[in-house]
Design an enzyme around this catalytic site. Structure first.
Site, short mmCIF file in Angstrom:
data_model
loop_
_atom_site.label_atom_id
_atom_site.label_comp_id
_atom_site.label_asym_id
_atom_site.label_seq_id
_atom_site.Cartn_x
_atom_site.Cartn_y
_atom_site.Cartn_z
CG ASN A 7 4.28 32.50 -56.69
OD1 ASN A 7 4.54 33.73 -56.69
ND2 ASN A 7 4.94 31.69 -57.42
CG ASP A 9 5.95 35.33 -58.65
OD1 ASP A 9 6.67 35.55 -57.82
OD2 ASP A 9 5.80 34.50 -59.34
CG HIS A 10 0.26 37.24 -59.55
ND1 HIS A 10 0.63 37.41 -60.56
CD2 HIS A 10 0.15 35.54 -59.40
CE1 HIS A 10 0.86 36.85 -61.30
NE2 HIS A 10 0.58 35.54 -60.50
NE ARG A 18 -2.19 53.08 -61.40
CZ ARG A 18 -3.19 53.70 -61.01
NH1 ARG A 18 -3.07 54.63 -60.08
NH2 ARG A 18 -4.46 53.87 -61.60
NE ARG A 45 7.91 35.95 -66.38
CZ ARG A 45 7.28 34.70 -66.78
NH1 ARG A 45 6.55 33.93 -65.97
NH2 ARG A 45 7.46 34.20 -67.96
NE ARG A 49 6.06 38.69 -67.18
CZ ARG A 49 5.40 37.81 -67.94
NH1 ARG A 49 4.46 37.21 -67.65
NH2 ARG A 49 6.09 37.52 -69.07
CG HIS A 50 5.73 39.26 -61.17
ND1 HIS A 50 7.01 38.54 -60.72
CD2 HIS A 50 4.96 38.28 -62.02
CE1 HIS A 50 6.99 37.29 -61.48
NE2 HIS A 50 5.84 37.16 -62.16
CD GLU A 70 7.90 29.41 -58.96
OE1 GLU A 70 7.10 28.92 -58.28
OE2 GLU A 70 7.65 30.40 -59.89
CD GLU A 151 6.48 23.57 -57.96
OE1 GLU A 151 7.41 24.04 -57.45
OE2 GLU A 151 5.60 24.30 -58.30
CG HIS A 191 1.18 26.73 -63.02
ND1 HIS A 191 0.08 26.81 -63.75
CD2 HIS A 191 2.18 27.46 -62.96
CE1 HIS A 191 0.37 27.90 -64.43
NE2 HIS A 191 1.73 28.43 -64.23
N GLY A 192 -1.87 26.59 -60.70
CA GLY A 192 -3.30 26.60 -60.95
C GLY A 192 -4.07 26.01 -59.99
N GLY A 213 -0.08 30.22 -55.68
CA GLY A 213 0.21 31.74 -55.92
C GLY A 213 -1.13 32.42 -56.15
CG HIS A 214 -3.77 33.89 -59.83
ND1 HIS A 214 -5.26 33.83 -60.05
CD2 HIS A 214 -3.69 35.19 -60.36
CE1 HIS A 214 -5.82 34.93 -60.47
NE2 HIS A 214 -4.77 35.58 -60.81
N1 PXP Z 1 5.26 26.59 -59.33
C1 PXP Z 1 5.78 27.06 -60.27
C2 PXP Z 1 6.96 26.45 -60.44
C3 PXP Z 1 5.34 27.97 -60.89
O1 PXP Z 1 6.17 28.86 -62.04
C4 PXP Z 1 3.78 28.80 -60.33
C5 PXP Z 1 3.56 30.24 -61.08
O2 PXP Z 1 4.73 31.27 -60.98
C6 PXP Z 1 3.34 28.47 -59.17
C7 PXP Z 1 3.66 27.30 -58.73
C8 PXP Z 1 2.18 28.96 -58.93
O3 PXP Z 1 1.29 28.85 -59.86
P1 PXP Z 1 -0.11 29.71 -59.36
O4 PXP Z 1 -0.07 31.03 -59.48
O5 PXP Z 1 -1.04 29.28 -60.62
O6 PXP Z 1 -0.69 29.15 -57.96
#
Ligand code: PXP
Length: 238
Positions: A7, A9-10, A18, A45, A49-50, A70, A151, A191-192, A213-214
Protein backbone atom coordinates in the site's frame (compact mmCIF):
# COMPACT_ATOMS: atom_id res chain seq x y z
CA UNK A 1 2.68 -18.31 0.70
CA UNK A 2 0.54 -15.18 0.43
CA UNK A 3 0.97 -12.51 -2.21
CA UNK A 4 2.28 -9.19 -0.90
CA UNK A 5 0.26 -6.11 -1.79
CA UNK A 6 2.18 -2.94 -0.99
CA UNK A 7 0.00 0.00 0.00
CA UNK A 8 1.64 3.22 -1.23
CA UNK A 9 -0.80 5.75 0.31
CA UNK A 10 1.76 7.19 2.67
CA UNK A 11 4.15 8.11 -0.12
CA UNK A 12 1.33 10.39 -1.23
CA UNK A 13 0.84 11.54 2.38
CA UNK A 14 4.38 12.96 2.34
CA UNK A 15 3.76 14.65 -1.00
CA UNK A 16 0.46 16.16 0.12
CA UNK A 17 2.10 17.55 3.26
CA UNK A 18 3.52 20.23 0.91
CA UNK A 19 1.03 19.89 -1.97
CA UNK A 20 3.96 19.40 -4.30
CA UNK A 21 4.87 16.73 -6.88
CA UNK A 22 7.28 14.64 -4.81
CA UNK A 23 7.63 11.92 -3.76
CA UNK A 24 5.54 10.47 -6.58
CA UNK A 25 3.61 7.31 -5.60
CA UNK A 26 3.94 6.20 -9.22
CA UNK A 27 7.72 5.96 -8.81
CA UNK A 28 7.26 4.24 -5.46
CA UNK A 29 5.02 1.63 -7.08
CA UNK A 30 7.66 0.86 -9.71
CA UNK A 31 10.33 0.46 -7.02
CA UNK A 32 7.98 -1.73 -4.95
CA UNK A 33 7.54 -3.97 -7.98
CA UNK A 34 11.33 -4.21 -8.33
CA UNK A 35 11.47 -5.25 -4.66
CA UNK A 36 9.05 -8.12 -5.31
CA UNK A 37 5.58 -6.68 -4.61
CA UNK A 38 2.87 -8.91 -6.05
CA UNK A 39 0.38 -6.08 -5.98
CA UNK A 40 0.09 -2.33 -5.53
CA UNK A 41 -2.67 -1.11 -3.24
CA UNK A 42 -3.96 2.43 -2.91
CA UNK A 43 -6.88 4.03 -1.13
CA UNK A 44 -8.65 6.86 -2.92
CA UNK A 45 -10.36 8.58 -0.01
CA UNK A 46 -13.35 10.86 -0.37
CA UNK A 47 -11.30 13.75 1.09
CA UNK A 48 -8.30 12.98 -1.19
CA UNK A 49 -5.96 13.37 1.77
CA UNK A 50 -3.21 11.30 0.15
CA UNK A 51 -3.87 9.50 -3.15
CA UNK A 52 -5.22 11.77 -5.91
CA UNK A 53 -7.33 10.82 -8.94
CA UNK A 54 -4.31 11.42 -11.17
CA UNK A 55 -2.30 8.82 -9.20
CA UNK A 56 -4.90 6.15 -9.85
CA UNK A 57 -5.08 7.04 -13.55
CA UNK A 58 -1.30 6.88 -14.04
CA UNK A 59 -0.89 3.75 -11.90
CA UNK A 60 -3.54 2.00 -13.96
CA UNK A 61 -1.30 2.63 -16.98
CA UNK A 62 2.02 1.73 -15.37
CA UNK A 63 1.55 -0.96 -12.72
CA UNK A 64 2.43 -4.40 -14.09
CA UNK A 65 1.27 -6.44 -11.09
CA UNK A 66 -2.20 -6.56 -9.51
CA UNK A 67 -3.69 -3.11 -8.90
CA UNK A 68 -5.93 -3.08 -5.83
CA UNK A 69 -8.09 -0.01 -5.18
CA UNK A 70 -9.43 0.49 -1.67
CA UNK A 71 -12.48 2.72 -1.57
CA UNK A 72 -15.71 3.51 0.24
CA UNK A 73 -18.91 1.91 -1.10
CA UNK A 74 -20.17 5.12 -2.69
CA UNK A 75 -21.64 6.10 -6.03
CA UNK A 76 -18.71 8.43 -6.79
CA UNK A 77 -16.05 5.80 -6.12
CA UNK A 78 -17.90 3.05 -7.97
CA UNK A 79 -18.08 5.24 -11.07
CA UNK A 80 -14.33 5.94 -10.87
CA UNK A 81 -13.53 2.23 -10.48
CA UNK A 82 -15.76 1.17 -13.34
CA UNK A 83 -14.09 3.80 -15.53
CA UNK A 84 -10.48 2.98 -14.61
CA UNK A 85 -10.77 -0.79 -14.02
CA UNK A 86 -8.36 -1.71 -11.25
CA UNK A 87 -7.88 -5.50 -11.07
CA UNK A 88 -9.52 -5.56 -7.66
CA UNK A 89 -11.55 -3.20 -5.52
CA UNK A 90 -11.50 -3.61 -1.76
CA UNK A 91 -14.53 -1.95 -0.18
CA UNK A 92 -13.69 -0.34 3.15
CA UNK A 93 -15.63 1.73 5.68
CA UNK A 94 -14.63 5.37 5.57
CA UNK A 95 -15.03 8.07 8.19
CA UNK A 96 -13.73 11.56 7.52
CA UNK A 97 -12.39 12.10 11.01
CA UNK A 98 -10.44 8.81 11.24
CA UNK A 99 -6.63 8.70 10.93
CA UNK A 100 -6.77 5.31 9.22
CA UNK A 101 -9.44 2.70 8.49
CA UNK A 102 -10.82 1.79 11.90
CA UNK A 103 -12.56 -1.58 11.96
CA UNK A 104 -14.10 -3.51 9.13
CA UNK A 105 -17.03 -2.73 6.89
CA UNK A 106 -20.37 -3.66 8.44
CA UNK A 107 -21.74 -5.59 5.47
CA UNK A 108 -24.91 -6.57 7.35
CA UNK A 109 -25.91 -3.03 8.38
CA UNK A 110 -25.02 -1.58 4.95
CA UNK A 111 -26.21 -4.52 2.90
CA UNK A 112 -28.16 -2.69 0.16
CA UNK A 113 -25.50 -0.04 -0.46
CA UNK A 114 -22.68 -2.61 -0.51
CA UNK A 115 -24.68 -5.04 -2.67
CA UNK A 116 -25.34 -2.36 -5.31
CA UNK A 117 -21.67 -1.47 -5.43
CA UNK A 118 -20.47 -5.12 -5.58
CA UNK A 119 -22.89 -5.87 -8.39
CA UNK A 120 -21.68 -2.98 -10.56
CA UNK A 121 -18.02 -3.79 -9.95
CA UNK A 122 -18.43 -7.50 -10.72
CA UNK A 123 -20.37 -6.64 -13.88
CA UNK A 124 -17.40 -4.49 -14.95
CA UNK A 125 -15.09 -7.49 -14.53
CA UNK A 126 -13.43 -6.20 -11.34
CA UNK A 127 -12.76 -8.63 -8.48
CA UNK A 128 -14.33 -7.42 -5.25
CA UNK A 129 -12.89 -7.86 -1.80
CA UNK A 130 -14.69 -6.75 1.38
CA UNK A 131 -12.59 -5.48 4.29
CA UNK A 132 -14.34 -6.89 7.35
CA UNK A 133 -13.74 -7.88 10.94
CA UNK A 134 -12.99 -11.52 11.71
CA UNK A 135 -16.65 -12.33 12.31
CA UNK A 136 -18.48 -15.34 10.81
CA UNK A 137 -21.69 -13.32 10.27
CA UNK A 138 -19.85 -10.70 8.23
CA UNK A 139 -18.11 -13.45 6.23
CA UNK A 140 -21.47 -15.08 5.49
CA UNK A 141 -22.87 -11.71 4.38
CA UNK A 142 -19.86 -11.21 2.07
CA UNK A 143 -20.48 -14.66 0.60
CA UNK A 144 -24.17 -13.86 0.05
CA UNK A 145 -23.22 -10.71 -1.86
CA UNK A 146 -20.93 -12.80 -4.14
CA UNK A 147 -17.72 -11.03 -3.12
CA UNK A 148 -14.61 -12.69 -4.57
CA UNK A 149 -12.64 -12.39 -1.35
CA UNK A 150 -12.66 -11.03 2.17
CA UNK A 151 -9.80 -9.08 3.70
CA UNK A 152 -9.85 -9.67 7.45
CA UNK A 153 -8.86 -6.65 9.54
CA UNK A 154 -5.71 -7.51 11.53
CA UNK A 155 -5.68 -4.26 13.54
CA UNK A 156 -6.80 -5.83 16.82
CA UNK A 157 -4.04 -8.45 16.52
CA UNK A 158 -1.47 -5.74 15.70
CA UNK A 159 -2.60 -3.44 18.53
CA UNK A 160 -2.94 -6.14 21.22
CA UNK A 161 -1.67 -4.88 24.57
CA UNK A 162 0.11 -8.10 25.55
CA UNK A 163 1.04 -11.59 24.35
CA UNK A 164 -2.11 -13.35 25.59
CA UNK A 165 -4.39 -10.77 23.98
CA UNK A 166 -2.38 -11.15 20.77
CA UNK A 167 -2.75 -14.95 20.92
CA UNK A 168 -6.50 -14.53 21.39
CA UNK A 169 -6.78 -12.18 18.40
CA UNK A 170 -4.64 -14.55 16.34
CA UNK A 171 -6.96 -17.48 17.12
CA UNK A 172 -9.95 -15.33 16.12
CA UNK A 173 -8.30 -14.58 12.76
CA UNK A 174 -7.41 -18.25 12.28
CA UNK A 175 -10.98 -19.44 12.88
CA UNK A 176 -12.56 -16.69 10.79
CA UNK A 177 -10.05 -17.36 8.00
CA UNK A 178 -10.92 -21.02 7.95
CA UNK A 179 -14.64 -20.17 7.88
CA UNK A 180 -14.08 -17.88 4.88
CA UNK A 181 -12.12 -20.56 3.02
CA UNK A 182 -14.82 -23.17 3.75
CA UNK A 183 -17.33 -20.74 2.24
CA UNK A 184 -15.21 -20.68 -0.93
CA UNK A 185 -14.03 -17.10 -0.48
CA UNK A 186 -10.44 -16.11 -1.18
CA UNK A 187 -8.75 -15.08 2.06
CA UNK A 188 -6.82 -11.81 2.43
CA UNK A 189 -5.64 -9.97 5.54
CA UNK A 190 -4.17 -6.60 6.39
CA UNK A 191 -3.87 -3.53 8.58
CA UNK A 192 -1.28 -2.69 11.20
CA UNK A 193 1.10 -5.45 10.10
CA UNK A 194 4.81 -4.81 10.63
CA UNK A 195 8.19 -6.49 10.21
CA UNK A 196 7.80 -7.74 13.78
CA UNK A 197 4.28 -9.17 13.77
CA UNK A 198 3.75 -10.39 10.19
CA UNK A 199 5.31 -13.87 10.17
CA UNK A 200 2.64 -15.61 12.20
CA UNK A 201 -0.10 -14.11 10.08
CA UNK A 202 1.68 -14.95 6.82
CA UNK A 203 1.75 -18.63 7.86
CA UNK A 204 -2.06 -18.88 8.18
CA UNK A 205 -3.27 -21.71 5.90
CA UNK A 206 -4.86 -20.68 2.58
CA UNK A 207 -4.01 -17.00 3.05
CA UNK A 208 -3.88 -15.58 -0.45
CA UNK A 209 -2.91 -11.94 0.02
CA UNK A 210 -1.54 -9.55 2.61
CA UNK A 211 -1.84 -5.78 2.21
CA UNK A 212 0.76 -3.81 4.11
CA UNK A 213 1.37 -0.08 3.95
CA UNK A 214 2.55 2.07 6.82
CA UNK A 215 5.32 -0.18 8.10
CA UNK A 216 6.86 -0.65 4.65
CA UNK A 217 6.76 3.06 3.81
CA UNK A 218 8.19 3.94 7.24
CA UNK A 219 11.13 1.63 6.56
CA UNK A 220 11.43 2.82 2.97
CA UNK A 221 12.06 6.39 4.17
CA UNK A 222 15.25 5.10 5.77
CA UNK A 223 16.44 2.19 3.62
CA UNK A 224 14.74 2.82 0.26
CA UNK A 225 11.53 1.42 -1.22
CA UNK A 226 12.96 -1.57 -3.05
CA UNK A 227 14.95 -2.74 -0.04
CA UNK A 228 11.99 -2.27 2.33
CA UNK A 229 9.72 -4.34 0.08
CA UNK A 230 12.41 -6.99 -0.40
CA UNK A 231 12.72 -7.38 3.39
CA UNK A 232 8.95 -7.68 3.89
CA UNK A 233 8.64 -10.11 0.98
CA UNK A 234 11.30 -12.34 2.60
CA UNK A 235 9.34 -12.41 5.89
CA UNK A 236 6.04 -13.14 4.19
CA UNK A 237 7.58 -15.91 2.08
CA UNK A 238 9.56 -17.68 4.83
N1 PXP B 1 -5.85 -3.14 4.06
C1 PXP B 1 -6.83 -2.20 4.09
C2 PXP B 1 -8.17 -2.58 3.61
C3 PXP B 1 -6.55 -0.88 4.52
O1 PXP B 1 -7.55 0.04 4.54
C4 PXP B 1 -5.24 -0.53 4.90
C5 PXP B 1 -4.93 0.87 5.29
O2 PXP B 1 -5.13 1.71 4.20
C6 PXP B 1 -4.26 -1.54 4.85
C7 PXP B 1 -4.59 -2.83 4.46
C8 PXP B 1 -2.84 -1.26 5.21
O3 PXP B 1 -2.73 -0.93 6.56
P1 PXP B 1 -1.35 -0.47 7.15
O4 PXP B 1 -1.00 0.83 6.51
O5 PXP B 1 -1.60 -0.36 8.62
O6 PXP B 1 -0.35 -1.54 6.79
Amino acid sequence: MPALGVNIDHVATIRQARRTIEPDPVWAAALAELGGADGITLHLREDRRHIQDRDLRVLRETVQVKLNLEMGATEEMTAIAVDLRPDQVCLVPEKREEVTTEGGLDVIANRDRVAACVERLLAAGIDVSLFIDADARQIDAAYDLRASSVELHTGRYADAANASERDEEFRTLLHAGSHAVQRGLLLHMGHGLTYRNVRRIAAIPHLGELNIGHSIIARAVLVGMTQAVREMKALVSS
